[in-house]
Scaffold this active site. Structure first.
Site, PDB file in Angstrom:
ATOM      1  N   GLY A 585       0.826  -1.200   0.000  1.00 35.79           N
ATOM      2  CA  GLY A 585       0.000   0.000   0.000  1.00 35.79           C
ATOM      3  C   GLY A 585       0.855   1.241   0.000  1.00 35.79           C
ATOM      4  O   GLY A 585       2.008   1.219   0.434  1.00 35.79           O
ATOM      5  N   LYS A 606       5.793   0.288   7.918  1.00 33.85           N
ATOM      6  CA  LYS A 606       5.559   1.515   7.176  1.00 33.85           C
ATOM      7  C   LYS A 606       6.864   2.304   7.076  1.00 33.85           C
ATOM      8  O   LYS A 606       7.513   2.565   8.089  1.00 33.85           O
ATOM      9  CB  LYS A 606       4.495   2.376   7.851  1.00 33.85           C
ATOM     10  CG  LYS A 606       4.294   3.679   7.074  1.00 33.85           C
ATOM     11  CD  LYS A 606       2.966   4.317   7.359  1.00 33.85           C
ATOM     12  CE  LYS A 606       2.791   5.524   6.441  1.00 33.85           C
ATOM     13  NZ  LYS A 606       1.510   6.187   6.577  1.00 33.85           N
ATOM     14  N   ASP A 706      -7.643  11.921  13.287  1.00 32.61           N
ATOM     15  CA  ASP A 706      -7.825  11.468  11.902  1.00 32.61           C
ATOM     16  C   ASP A 706      -8.584  10.146  11.873  1.00 32.61           C
ATOM     17  O   ASP A 706      -8.191   9.192  11.207  1.00 32.61           O
ATOM     18  CB  ASP A 706      -6.475  11.343  11.200  1.00 32.61           C
ATOM     19  CG  ASP A 706      -6.637  11.162   9.693  1.00 32.61           C
ATOM     20  OD1 ASP A 706      -7.756  11.418   9.184  1.00 32.61           O
ATOM     21  OD2 ASP A 706      -5.672  10.759   9.035  1.00 32.61           O
TER      22      ASP A 706
END
Ligand SMILES: *[C@@H]1O[C@H](CO)[C@@H](O)[C@H](O)[C@H]1NC(C)=O
Ligand SMILES: *[C@@H]1O[C@H](CO)[C@@H](O)[C@H](O)[C@H]1NC(C)=O
Ligand SMILES: *[C@@H]1O[C@H](CO)[C@@H](O)[C@H](O)[C@H]1NC(C)=O
Ligand SMILES: *[C@@H]1O[C@H](CO)[C@@H](O)[C@H](O)[C@H]1NC(C)=O
Ligand SMILES: *[C@@H]1O[C@H](CO)[C@@H](O)[C@H](O)[C@H]1NC(C)=O
Ligand SMILES: *[C@@H]1O[C@H](CO)[C@@H](O)[C@H](O)[C@H]1NC(C)=O
Ligand SMILES: *[C@@H]1O[C@H](CO)[C@@H](O)[C@H](O)[C@H]1NC(C)=O
Ligand SMILES: *[C@@H]1O[C@H](CO)[C@@H](O)[C@H](O)[C@H]1NC(C)=O
Ligand SMILES: *[C@@H]1O[C@H](CO)[C@@H](O)[C@H](O)[C@H]1NC(C)=O
Ligand SMILES: *[C@@H]1O[C@H](CO)[C@@H](O)[C@H](O)[C@H]1NC(C)=O
Ligand SMILES: *[C@@H]1O[C@H](CO)[C@@H](O)[C@H](O)[C@H]1NC(C)=O
Length: 862
Positions: A585, A606, A706
């Site tokens: 991703g 990540k 968020d």
């Protein structure tokens, strides 16, 4: 003389008075029943049923015979609620028709119904009647037409049939709870023309004696648990127009059904196998043929194109292979052509463009290749739905598709289509749902929401679109994830047909960014930009390797998991030195890699791009807080195993969430259906509990800032976890908490537009949007403002806004969903002060039983 006259007068006055006495007893009986009904339900409809009008013949819904006796009662769909217990059947010996369909009548059919000796028509369908049909039904010897469908009537179907008179011609018992098997004595109801027993739990096999019902025109046995094969005796039913046996457990062979009158043949969802039965090739009058979801194999037979009157053909969900025969173009009356979920290969024949009446074309989930013939757009002006997804189509989207101006649904996802979206797509002003995801499409989006006022669902994800300023701003940004990649070949790697589903999901990651380092990073990045401007690209990879070597030496890496340390080298190895192959991703600020460690544990890694976003500078005070964030431990928060804080290579190692984000799940019909109401209620509660923990159990409190459907992720068991704390900040009681607005467009609390003051209530708002999205199955969009402003005004039914892909929830789950809806609506209130806290939300969600929930919550207004 006068005596005779007197007698005549007596007769004249007496006869009517006897009749009026009888009529009065009928009137009283009707009024007594009316009194027993729930008067709120029928409201004013039965106003004419009152004492001041003695003859019921004038009342609404009542018809009398010549003798002024009630012969018909017809109260269909007028909102009656109540039972038949106080209906005095004895009072209506002349009744021939009793029609109370589509009301809310409950309870059992009283045994007294056996007094309606003259009844020919009994229709009670669409109510809530339960219990078994009483034995006194045998008294209804004149009954010709019986419709009890759509109730909750139970009992064995063979016992039930023994109560019917031989002359009955119409029996509808669909959608009840009938069990048992079809009796072989069924052959004696020789007048039967229409028999519908669908949607029950009838087992056993179909008796051959059914072939004796020679006048049968409609036979529906679908949606039961019938086994065995279809008896060849059915061929004797030479008047049959519709035969439906779908959704049973029937097996091959299909008999030689030479029933030339047959118009409709529905055999889907059984266990029929072998080639498509050639015995069907003489059914020239066939207009609808549904063989979907069986085990049929071999190729589409060419004789099929001789069934020239076909308007509906569904062969989907079988194992049919070979090419689509070009002769299919002969079926010019076809309106629906469904060939999805087979093993078809080869190109889409150009001849399909002869099907000028086609409204629905579904070829999805095959191995169809080649390009989309441009003729399709030119010559299929009536197309409403087109699904070509999950094939191997390549080339560009033909310009001509823009001419299918009635298109409402277009799915071209998961192919290898390239090039731009044709500019004339903006003429598709009826479009409601557009899915172009997982292709190699590029360029800009050539239309805006005003071109397509009905557009409610889009997916442009995983392409190479230029989406920096796309004009579809009213949609959730998650519709655009996976675009703007530098390297187009990633799309090919990510092509779901090359990988299993789990691996294609965007993985989980928790972002806990030490902002001080970010400041440094920005400086370094600025330096890098200068360097790269001077030297251009080719050195990049080398540089990265240098960084990695440097990091190994510096031991800045701090990674742990339950059973010790995860070694940085293992991560480098497991991701092939952060090779695109392992990339699962890409987001705005980094890429996510899947890494299987030597221990077998799979984690998500990540890796951040160097950040250009200056907004993070505002959060300098956040630096000290990273130890707090790494201590955050909650069942519904994605676990952070470690992080690397080297300024030039920032990494986060976290729990791998196989099912991807809420956005991924909701956008896919199949996965959305797997995400049933129980799971949805759990997900809402899970997210609420995580936020409540952050707001009320962490010291100082943490605001996520968020919360969006892209940041709620699911593990294999659909446990929902919050992720991406990239913008999270701690709420310091003394600091002003003023900040630049961050978050995901569409989920940001409205007050942030003018106050810039972040509070827990901003998360509450975002949570409300996410919860609505879970319930509705799509981004709530304007529903938020209409629902929060129209309290009482223009109300809407909850069941209409529920995700229509799932059956309406019942029982306990239904209550949970109603509560969740109420809570969600409270969370999206404009005024932050009138929103509940997350603590209140979790309490409300777990104590729903104490709230007053109607028994049947979905017919009420939200
Ligand atoms: C209906 O009839 C029952 C007796 O069968 C009686 O007890 C009850 O009060 C009646 N209900 C109404 C609402 O009239
Ligand atoms: C009874 O029905 C008549 C005629 O429909 C109507 O005029 C009258 O108002 C009704 N009376 C009551 C008490 O509802
Ligand atoms: C059936 O109806 C006819 C005519 O309406 C009537 O003569 C006969 O008595 C009725 N049957 C019964 C059992 O009431
Ligand atoms: C059915 O009919 C029989 C006679 O024909 C009668 O004795 C009996 O009461 C009826 N049953 C009901 C429930 O009306
Ligand atoms: C249907 O019947 C079965 C057994 O016959 C019973 O267990 C089930 O609860 C019934 N369902 C409904 C909705 O009445
Ligand atoms: C069919 O259903 C009946 C009653 O529901 C049950 O007793 C019987 O065992 C079932 N037969 C088969 C073959 O499943
Ligand atoms: C079928 O219907 C026809 C005409 O409606 C009728 O004459 C014939 O008797 C019926 N056949 C049977 C077996 O009831
Ligand atoms: C076929 O359908 C047509 C038109 O609906 C009808 O007139 C004709 O009788 C049917 N053929 C047969 C054999 O039933
Ligand atoms: C088609 O299905 C039949 C029955 O299941 C099987 O015997 C046959 O081998 C299958 N043929 C092919 C080509 O798969
Ligand atoms: C289709 O029909 C034509 C003419 O009616 C006939 O000649 C041909 O054999 C049929 N094709 C098949 C495959 O049955
Ligand atoms: C077209 O097919 C879709 C899915 O198969 C179905 O939901 C829709 O109702 C069909 N449209 C029409 C006009 O029948």
């Amino acid at each position: 003389m006068s005596l005779i006259l007197y007698q005549i007068i007596l007769c004249l006055t007496l006869v009517p008075s006897v009749a009026s006495f009888m009529a009065q007893s009928e009137a009283h009986a009707l009024l007594a029943w009316k009194r027993s009904l729930n008067s709120i339900q029928y409201q004013s409809y039965l106003d004419s049923w009152n004492n001041s009008v003695t003859s019921p013949c004038l009342w609404v819904g009542i018809t009398c015979n010549k003798a002024h006796r009630v012969s018909e009662i017809n109260l269909e769909l007028v909102g009656l609620k109540g039972t038949l217990d106080n209906f005095s059947f004895q009072s209506f010996p002349h009744l021939t028709q009793l029609i109370l369909s589509n009301n809310r009548i409950y309870g059992a059919i009283p045994s007294d119904i056996g007094f309606l000796y003259n009844l020919t028509i009994l229709e009670l369908s669409g109510n809530d009647i339960s219990g078994t049909v009483p034995p006194s039904f045998t008294n209804l010897t004149n009954l010709a037409r019986l419709d009890l469908s759509k109730n909750r009537i139970s009992g064995e179907v063979d016992t039930l049939f023994s109560l019917f008179n031989n002359g009955i011609s119409f029996i509808h018992l669909a959608s009840n709870n009938l069990t048992g098997h079809l009796p072989s004595s069924i052959g004696r109801y020789a007048n039967l023309e229409d028999l519908d027993l669908s949607y029950n739990q009838i087992n056993g096999s179909i008796p051959g004696e059914i072939g004796e019902l020679e006048n049968l025109t409609i036979l529906d046995l679908s949606n039961n648990i019938l086994k065995g094969s279809i008896p060849h005796e059915l061929t004797k039913l030479q008047n049959l127009i519709r035969l439906r046996v779908s959704n049973n457990q029937l097996t091959s062979p299909v008999p030689h059904l030479r029933i030339l009158s047959l118009n409709e043949l529905w055999m889907s969802r059984n266990r029929l196998d072998g080639p498509i039965p050639s015995e069907l090739n003489e059914l020239w009058n066939l207009s609808m043929l549904d063989l979907s979801n069986n085990l049929f194999n071999n190729s589409i037979p060419s004789w099929l194109s001789n069934l020239t009157f076909l308007t509906y053909l569904d062969l989907g969900g079988n194992q049919i292979d070979g090419y689509i025969p070009p002769e299919m173009g002969n079926l010019v009356y076809l309106r629906q052509l469904m060939l999805s979920k087979n093993k078809l290969s080869g190109p889409i024949p150009k001849s399909l463009s002869n099907l000028g009446n086609l409204q629905n074309l579904s070829l999805s989930n095959n191995q169809i290749s080649g390009s989309i013939p441009s003729e399709i757009g030119n010559q299929l002006p009536n197309l409403l739905n087109m699904d070509l997804s999950s094939n191997q189509l390549d080339g560009e989207i033909p310009q001509t598709l823009g001419k299918c101006s009635k298109l409402n649904y277009l799915d071209l996802s998961t192919n290898n289509l390239s090039g731009p979206i044709p500019a004339n797509f903006k003429n598709l002003n009826q479009l409601g749902k557009l899915n172009l995801s997982y292709n190699l499409l590029s360029g800009e989006v050539p239309f805006s929401s005003t071109d397509m006022p009905g557009l409610y669902s889009i997916d442009f994800s995983y392409n190479n679109f230029d989406i920096q300023f796309h004009p579809l701003t009213s949609f959730s940004p998650t519709a655009f994830i996976g675009n703007g990649r530098r390297n187009v070949s990633i799309a090919a790697i990510k092509h779901p047909s090359n990988l299993n589903i789990g691996k294609t999901e965007v993985a989980a990651f928790v972002v806990a960014v030490p902002v001080a380092l970010t400041v440094f990073l920005v400086i370094v990045f600025a330096a890098l930009v200068v360097i790269s401007v001077l030297h251009k690209r080719p050195k990049k990879r080398e540089e990265e390797n240098e960084v990695l070597i440097e990091m190994r030496k510096a031991d800045l890496f701090s990674v742990w998991n339950n059973d010790g340390k995860i070694l940085f080298d293992d991560i480098v190895e497991a991701t092939g030195n952060f090779d695109d192959l392992f990339c699962i991703g890409m987001g705005g600020n980094g890429s996510v890699y899947e890494a299987e460690l030597p221990s077998g544990q799979v984690v998500a890694v990540k890796k951040f791009h160097p950040m250009e976003d200056e907004s993070r500078l505002d959060d300098a005070g956040f630096m000290n807080e990273i130890p707090t964030l790494t201590r955050v431990r909650h069942r519904n928060i994605v676990k952070l195993y470690g992080f690397c804080s080297h300024p030039r290579c920032m990494l986060l190692v976290c729990e791998y969430m196989v099912r991807g984000s809420l956005a991924d799940v909701l956008v896919n019909d199949e996965r959305a259906m797997e995400f049933d109401w129980v799971k949805r209620a759990d997900a809402i509660r899970g997210v609420a509990s995580a936020l409540s923990y952050m707001h009320h159990d962490c010291k100082p409190p943490i605001v996520h800032r968020d919360v969006s459907c892209g940041n709620v992720l699911f593990d294999a068991n659909f446990k929902a976890c919050i992720s991406d704390f990239g913008m999270a900040r701690l709420l310091n009681p003394d600091s002003s908490n003023e900040t630049r607005v961050t978050g995901t467009f569409g989920y940001i609390a409205p007050e942030l537009a003018y106050t810039m003051r972040v509070t827990e209530k901003c998360d509450v708002y975002s949570f409300g949007v996410v919860a609505l999205e879970v319930i509705m199955g799509r981004y709530p969009g304007e529903f938020i403002s209409t629902a929060s402003h129209s309290s009482g005004g223009q109300s809407m039914k909850l069941k209409d806004v529920l995700d229509q892909r799932l059956p309406i929830p019942t029982d306990e789950v239904a209550k949970k969903i109603v509560v969740a809806m109420r809570v969600a609506l409270a969370c999206v209130r404009d005024n932050p002060k009138s929103r509940p806290t997350m603590q209140q939300v979790t309490i409300d969600l777990s104590t729903q039983n104490s709230l007053s929930i109607p028994d049947d919550p979905f017919s009420h207004d939200t």
